[in-house]
Design an enzyme around this catalytic site. Structure first.
Site, PDB file in Angstrom:
ATOM      1  N   ARG A  58     -17.001  29.666 -28.016  1.00 46.67           N
ATOM      2  CA  ARG A  58     -17.655  29.154 -29.227  1.00 46.67           C
ATOM      3  C   ARG A  58     -17.350  29.998 -30.457  1.00 46.67           C
ATOM      4  O   ARG A  58     -17.457  29.511 -31.586  1.00 46.67           O
ATOM      5  CB  ARG A  58     -19.154  28.990 -28.994  1.00 46.67           C
ATOM      6  CG  ARG A  58     -19.448  27.837 -28.025  1.00 46.67           C
ATOM      7  CD  ARG A  58     -20.914  27.568 -27.852  1.00 46.67           C
ATOM      8  NE  ARG A  58     -21.683  28.702 -27.423  1.00 46.67           N
ATOM      9  CZ  ARG A  58     -22.010  28.974 -26.161  1.00 46.67           C
ATOM     10  NH1 ARG A  58     -21.636  28.174 -25.200  1.00 46.67           N
ATOM     11  NH2 ARG A  58     -22.717  30.039 -25.874  1.00 46.67           N
ATOM     12  N   GLU A  95     -26.194  41.970 -16.782  1.00 44.40           N
ATOM     13  CA  GLU A  95     -27.422  42.190 -16.025  1.00 44.40           C
ATOM     14  C   GLU A  95     -27.132  42.238 -14.526  1.00 44.40           C
ATOM     15  O   GLU A  95     -27.676  43.057 -13.800  1.00 44.40           O
ATOM     16  CB  GLU A  95     -28.428  41.083 -16.341  1.00 44.40           C
ATOM     17  CG  GLU A  95     -29.800  41.359 -15.806  1.00 44.40           C
ATOM     18  CD  GLU A  95     -30.808  40.319 -16.271  1.00 44.40           C
ATOM     19  OE1 GLU A  95     -31.859  40.213 -15.613  1.00 44.40           O
ATOM     20  OE2 GLU A  95     -30.555  39.631 -17.275  1.00 44.40           O
TER      21      GLU A  95
END
Length: 170
Positions: A58, A95
């Site tokens: 994007r 994460e």
């Protein structure tokens, strides 16, 4: 113009508890898309960039038209294995696991002024890795610009002293 009015929010996507900010509703409206790009350009211009970088995918949608409007080049930041030439890479921790970003080794040079443009600033991990990738080449990050910033995730704090601009904050 209030760009928030043109961003669709989809609750519980891609999983429960996530409030997804869908920019396709902004992108499909030519007038609003142009206004968003113009607003980014006006913020970025004083940073005097020589190149715009946009992370896959994007970041391409905003970075390339910003570069065009400024009359400068655009460099895509890609996932591994997507670039045909020699690449410089930066691996960073997520994460759960890690990821890697790459640019062509000859895309940037020492001292070059670069601005990173992406659709969204969330936790800042991808942006920090992109900045480190730029700095590995000897180029300089003059700033980072985003369509959307998710302020509660505190990505701005992770990015330290880099100048940051976002059109919309949630």
């Amino acid at each position: 113009m209030d760009f928030k009015d043109h961003i669709r929010v989809i609750e519980d996507f891609p999983k429960s508890g996530i409030s997804f900010k869908d920019i396709t509703t902004l992108l499909k409206n030519g007038e609003v898309y142009r206004a968003a790009v113009d607003a980014l350009v006006e913020q970025i211009r004083p940073w005097k960039p020589e190149l715009i970088l946009g992370p896959e995918a994007r970041g391409f949608l905003l970075g390339a038209p910003v570069a065009y409007a400024l009359g400068i080049g655009f460099v895509p930041v890609r996932k591994p294995g997507k670039l045909p030439g020699e690449a410089v890479s930066e691996t960073y921790e997520l994460e759960y696991g890690s990821d890697t970003l790459e640019v062509h080794a000859d895309a940037l040079h020492a001292g070059q002024r670069v601005v990173i443009v992406d659709d969204l600033l969330a936790t800042g991990g991808t942006m920090l890795a992109t900045a480190r990738l730029v700095e590995k080449t000897g180029a300089r990050v003059m700033g980072m610009s985003f369509l959307i910033e998710l302020a509660e995730l505190e990505g701005r704090e992770k990015l330290g002293t880099y100048p940051i601009f976002s059109l919309v904050q949630y």
